[in-house]
Write a protein that holds these residues in place. Structure first.
Motif, PDB file in Angstrom:
ATOM      1  N   GLY A  15      35.879  10.476  26.999  1.00 36.42           N
ATOM      2  CA  GLY A  15      37.206   9.862  26.943  1.00 36.42           C
ATOM      3  C   GLY A  15      37.397   9.034  25.686  1.00 36.42           C
ATOM      4  O   GLY A  15      38.424   9.148  25.002  1.00 36.42           O
ATOM      5  N   GLU A  34      29.475   2.428  20.106  1.00 38.47           N
ATOM      6  CA  GLU A  34      28.655   3.184  21.066  1.00 38.47           C
ATOM      7  C   GLU A  34      27.252   2.599  21.024  1.00 38.47           C
ATOM      8  O   GLU A  34      26.654   2.480  19.966  1.00 38.47           O
ATOM      9  CB  GLU A  34      28.659   4.674  20.710  1.00 38.47           C
ATOM     10  N   GLU A  35      26.727   2.271  22.214  1.00 40.20           N
ATOM     11  CA  GLU A  35      25.425   1.597  22.254  1.00 40.20           C
ATOM     12  C   GLU A  35      24.242   2.553  22.318  1.00 40.20           C
ATOM     13  O   GLU A  35      23.111   2.170  22.076  1.00 40.20           O
ATOM     14  CB  GLU A  35      25.347   0.636  23.435  1.00 40.20           C
ATOM     15  N   GLY A  40      28.247  10.625  24.700  1.00 42.30           N
ATOM     16  CA  GLY A  40      28.241  10.067  26.060  1.00 42.30           C
ATOM     17  C   GLY A  40      27.489  10.909  27.067  1.00 42.30           C
ATOM     18  O   GLY A  40      26.685  11.778  26.725  1.00 42.30           O
ATOM     19  N   THR A  41      27.800  10.648  28.318  1.00 43.95           N
ATOM     20  CA  THR A  41      27.076  11.283  29.428  1.00 43.95           C
ATOM     21  C   THR A  41      27.182  12.798  29.367  1.00 43.95           C
ATOM     22  O   THR A  41      26.180  13.512  29.489  1.00 43.95           O
ATOM     23  CB  THR A  41      27.651  10.778  30.770  1.00 43.95           C
ATOM     24  N   CYS A  47      26.906  17.164  31.722  1.00 45.31           N
ATOM     25  CA  CYS A  47      27.391  18.541  31.790  1.00 45.31           C
ATOM     26  C   CYS A  47      26.624  19.520  30.894  1.00 45.31           C
ATOM     27  O   CYS A  47      26.199  20.583  31.345  1.00 45.31           O
ATOM     28  CB  CYS A  47      28.860  18.623  31.382  1.00 45.31           C
ATOM     29  N   LYS A  50      22.721  19.898  31.460  1.00 47.15           N
ATOM     30  CA  LYS A  50      22.596  20.438  32.823  1.00 47.15           C
ATOM     31  C   LYS A  50      22.953  21.913  32.864  1.00 47.15           C
ATOM     32  O   LYS A  50      22.211  22.725  33.409  1.00 47.15           O
ATOM     33  CB  LYS A  50      23.514  19.660  33.758  1.00 47.15           C
ATOM     34  N   ARG A 113      26.373  -2.322  20.981  1.00 49.32           N
ATOM     35  CA  ARG A 113      26.955  -2.582  22.296  1.00 49.32           C
ATOM     36  C   ARG A 113      28.158  -3.501  22.118  1.00 49.32           C
ATOM     37  O   ARG A 113      28.108  -4.465  21.341  1.00 49.32           O
ATOM     38  CB  ARG A 113      25.911  -3.245  23.188  1.00 49.32           C
ATOM     39  N   GLY A 114      29.228  -3.207  22.818  1.00 39.98           N
ATOM     40  CA  GLY A 114      30.420  -4.041  22.711  1.00 39.98           C
ATOM     41  C   GLY A 114      30.702  -4.772  24.011  1.00 39.98           C
ATOM     42  O   GLY A 114      30.433  -4.257  25.086  1.00 39.98           O
ATOM     43  N   TYR A 177      26.973  16.497  44.170  1.00 42.70           N
ATOM     44  CA  TYR A 177      26.844  17.688  43.326  1.00 42.70           C
ATOM     45  C   TYR A 177      25.679  17.570  42.362  1.00 42.70           C
ATOM     46  O   TYR A 177      25.010  18.571  42.072  1.00 42.70           O
ATOM     47  CB  TYR A 177      28.171  18.021  42.629  1.00 42.70           C
ATOM     48  N   ARG A 289      26.765   6.940  41.451  1.00 41.80           N
ATOM     49  CA  ARG A 289      26.898   6.351  40.116  1.00 41.80           C
ATOM     50  C   ARG A 289      27.801   5.136  40.191  1.00 41.80           C
ATOM     51  O   ARG A 289      28.677   5.047  41.031  1.00 41.80           O
ATOM     52  CB  ARG A 289      27.462   7.395  39.136  1.00 41.80           C
ATOM     53  N   GLY A 328      38.418   7.065  32.100  1.00 41.32           N
ATOM     54  CA  GLY A 328      37.160   7.754  32.414  1.00 41.32           C
ATOM     55  C   GLY A 328      36.436   7.162  33.605  1.00 41.32           C
ATOM     56  O   GLY A 328      37.010   6.468  34.444  1.00 41.32           O
ATOM     57  N   ASP A 329      35.130   7.438  33.656  1.00 44.51           N
ATOM     58  CA  ASP A 329      34.320   7.089  34.830  1.00 44.51           C
ATOM     59  C   ASP A 329      34.327   5.600  35.145  1.00 44.51           C
ATOM     60  O   ASP A 329      34.124   5.211  36.297  1.00 44.51           O
ATOM     61  CB  ASP A 329      32.859   7.528  34.605  1.00 44.51           C
ATOM     62  N   THR A 337      34.552  15.190  33.096  1.00 46.36           N
ATOM     63  CA  THR A 337      34.830  15.125  31.668  1.00 46.36           C
ATOM     64  C   THR A 337      36.278  15.454  31.304  1.00 46.36           C
ATOM     65  O   THR A 337      36.929  14.686  30.591  1.00 46.36           O
ATOM     66  CB  THR A 337      33.837  16.035  30.914  1.00 46.36           C
TER      67      THR A 337
END
Ligand code: FAD
Length: 478
Positions: A15, A34-35, A40-41, A47, A50, A113-114, A177, A289, A328-329, A337
């Motif tokens: 996102g 971005e830390e 991202g994930t 995704c 995997k 990190r922010g 899932y 999560r 996003g998440d 995603t």
């Protein structure tokens, strides 16, 4: 008041990256922190890796299939280090692509990190302070591990891609899932897989019949699935455990030899609610999560958080603090995603293009890459029946390619149809490539197609998907 940036994005995942790029394309000055790793994930530990593992695991059945189709092939062992090296270089390449896209879009990237200091100020772990007119929180989520003694011995989906070697045996805890997909993946790669889920059936929230067929298919392929089962306690295997008190520890001449299947003596002992005590090489928790909001200064900036720590937003992804948005998440709406990307695009449309755009969360098609695979869009039979009278069109059959190869796998095609309007309210497919099929069915359903629209579409023969347009009689009304 002047700011360093028009937009500052915290989080370089699906996102955040999309929102940053599209906002920058409007001429806005954009920064992004971005830390961990860009992408991202989804790209780094979700995704993409995997799905590549799903592909890798699918080959184990293909050796038998190839022989059934007349090929003279011999099965060899799976080489995890070889696969993992290629996998990691692919992830490096993708991360590079993301960085290049951001640079090309003139987004300033901060590897840091922010956190929030106030509604317009971001503090970076590098010590820098940055002001921005708008702040977008896109920090995603992280796996949660249940609180129990010994839980620290387990791994999560974050760790699975980085294992130095494949375990010989694994216990996967969870029924969602992610748990179910990894059960299939590791089983296909030759790992002895046990799955515990405390509920009555895996894949809660999906259509009942589809869940049942996926669970049966997973069992038939070798996953030792235990429902209504959980861990009581777990601990690192000791010499005592080695002395044969546990199932799975073989005895040779009255002496404990080694852990199951020749695994080195470094297993985890698990006592379960079903009364079993067993040693596994690894235990993986896929038990949910949590949104990444801890220690981010959100409360200090006045941002309201929900019960699960998620950032609370309205339909335009705006928080209660007007300059701060979240997508996003981290907002715990629909954790996929393409949804995070959509929310990012809608945010830019609203804030930088003067076109207020709410995100449409209705009728999102999705896939579960279990083995067998599940594709779904719209209402489940169970949900639809609560709302209105429906007709259920459903067929389950042995696909041609599997029948020829002597495999038992069955496919399921199911339509949930409104009796009053004839609109197809939901479609559920369990079959090879169900994810590919549901993407296309999703268009018809999003357009409001009726059962009669499906019926007047000519079948593509011979395919599995033709069943979707040839089911004449409802199996039942509900
Ligand atoms: P993320 O992609 O999680 O990005 C958030 C980023 O923010 C991360 O890079 C993180 O390091 C960074 N960050 C966090 N805090 C800070 C901070 N304070 N400062 C700076 N940076 C920070 N979705 C699908 O659609 N299909 C799938 O098949 C699928 N499979 C999945 C499989 C697994 C194992 C997992 C875990 C997820 C899967 N998902 C899948 C879900 C998908 O990955 C997420 O929905 C998606 O990545 C969410 O995007 P996001 O931008 O909200 O967050």
């Amino acid at each position: 008041m002047t700011f360093d940036y028009d937009l500052f994005v915290i989080g370089g995942g699906s996102g955040g990256v999309r929102a940053a790029r599209v906002a920058a394309a409007t001429g806005a000055k954009v920064g992004l922190a971005e830390e961990y790793r860009m992408g991202g994930t989804c790209v780094i530990r979700g995704c993409v890796p995997k799905k590549l593992m799903v592909f890798a695991s699918g080959f184990s059945e293909m050796f038998d299939d190839a022989r059934a189709y007349g090929w003279d092939v011999k099965e060899g062992p799976f080489d995890w280090p070889r696969f993992s090296t290629t996998l990691n270089s692919e992830l490096d390449r993708l991360e590079g692509v993301y960085r290049k896209m951001l640079n090309g879009s003139k987004v300033d990237v901060f590897d840091a990190r922010g956190s929030l200091k106030d509604p317009h100020t971001i503090s970076l772990s590098t010590g820098q302070e940055i002001s921005a007119k708008h702040i977008l929180v896109a920090t995603g989520g992280r796996p949660v591990v249940p609180e129990m003694q010994g839980a620290e011995l387990g791994i999560t989906s974050n760790d699975i891609f980085k294992l130095p070697e494949m375990p010989k045996s694994i216990l996967i805890v969870g029924g969602g899932y992610i748990a179910s997909e990894f059960a299939g993946i590791l089983n296909g790669l030759g790992v002895e897989v046990t799955q515990f889920y405390r509920g009555a059936q895996i894949l809660r929230g999906f259509d009942g019949e589809a869940r049942g067929l996926v669970a049966e298919g997973m069992r038939a392929k070798g996953v030792d699935l235990h429902l209504g089962t959980n861990i009581v306690e777990m601990w690192a295997a000791t010499q005592d455990d080695l002395d044969g008190h546990f199932e799975g520890v073989p005895m040779v001449s009255g002496q404990p030899a080694q852990f199951p299947h020749g695994a080195p003596a470094h297993g985890i002992c698990v006592k379960a609610t079903n009364g079993t005590e067993k040693v596994y090489d690894q235990v993986m928790f896929a038990t949910g999560r949590s949104p990444n909001t801890d220690g981010m200064g959100l409360e200090d900036a006045g941002v309201a958080l929900g019960r699960r720590g998620e950032v609370v937003v309205d339909e335009f992804s705006q928080t209660n603090v007007p300059s701060i948005y979240a997508i996003g998440d981290v907002t715990n709406r629909v954790q996929l995603t393409p949804v995070a990307i959509r929310e990012g695009m809608a945010f830019v449309e609203t804030v930088f293009k003067g076109n207020p755009t709410a995100v449409d969360h209705a009728l999102i098609p999705s896939a579960v890459f279990t083995q067998p695979e599940l594709g779904t869009v719209g209402l489940t039979e169970e949900k639809a029946r609560e709302i209105e009278p429906v007709e259920i069109y459903c067929t389950s059959f042995k696909p041609m390619n599997h029948a020829f190869a002597g495999r038992e796998d069955r496919a399921l095609m199911k339509l949930v149809v409104s009796k009053a309007t004839r609109i197809v309210l939901g479609c559920h497919i369990v079959a090879d490539h169900a994810g590919e099929m549901i993407q296309l069915v999703g268009i018809a359903i999003k357009m409001g197609a009726t059962k009669e629209d499906f019926d007047r579409t000519v079948a593509v023969h011979p395919t599995m998907a033709e069943e979707l347009v040839t089911m004449k009689e409802p199996m039942r009304s509900a």
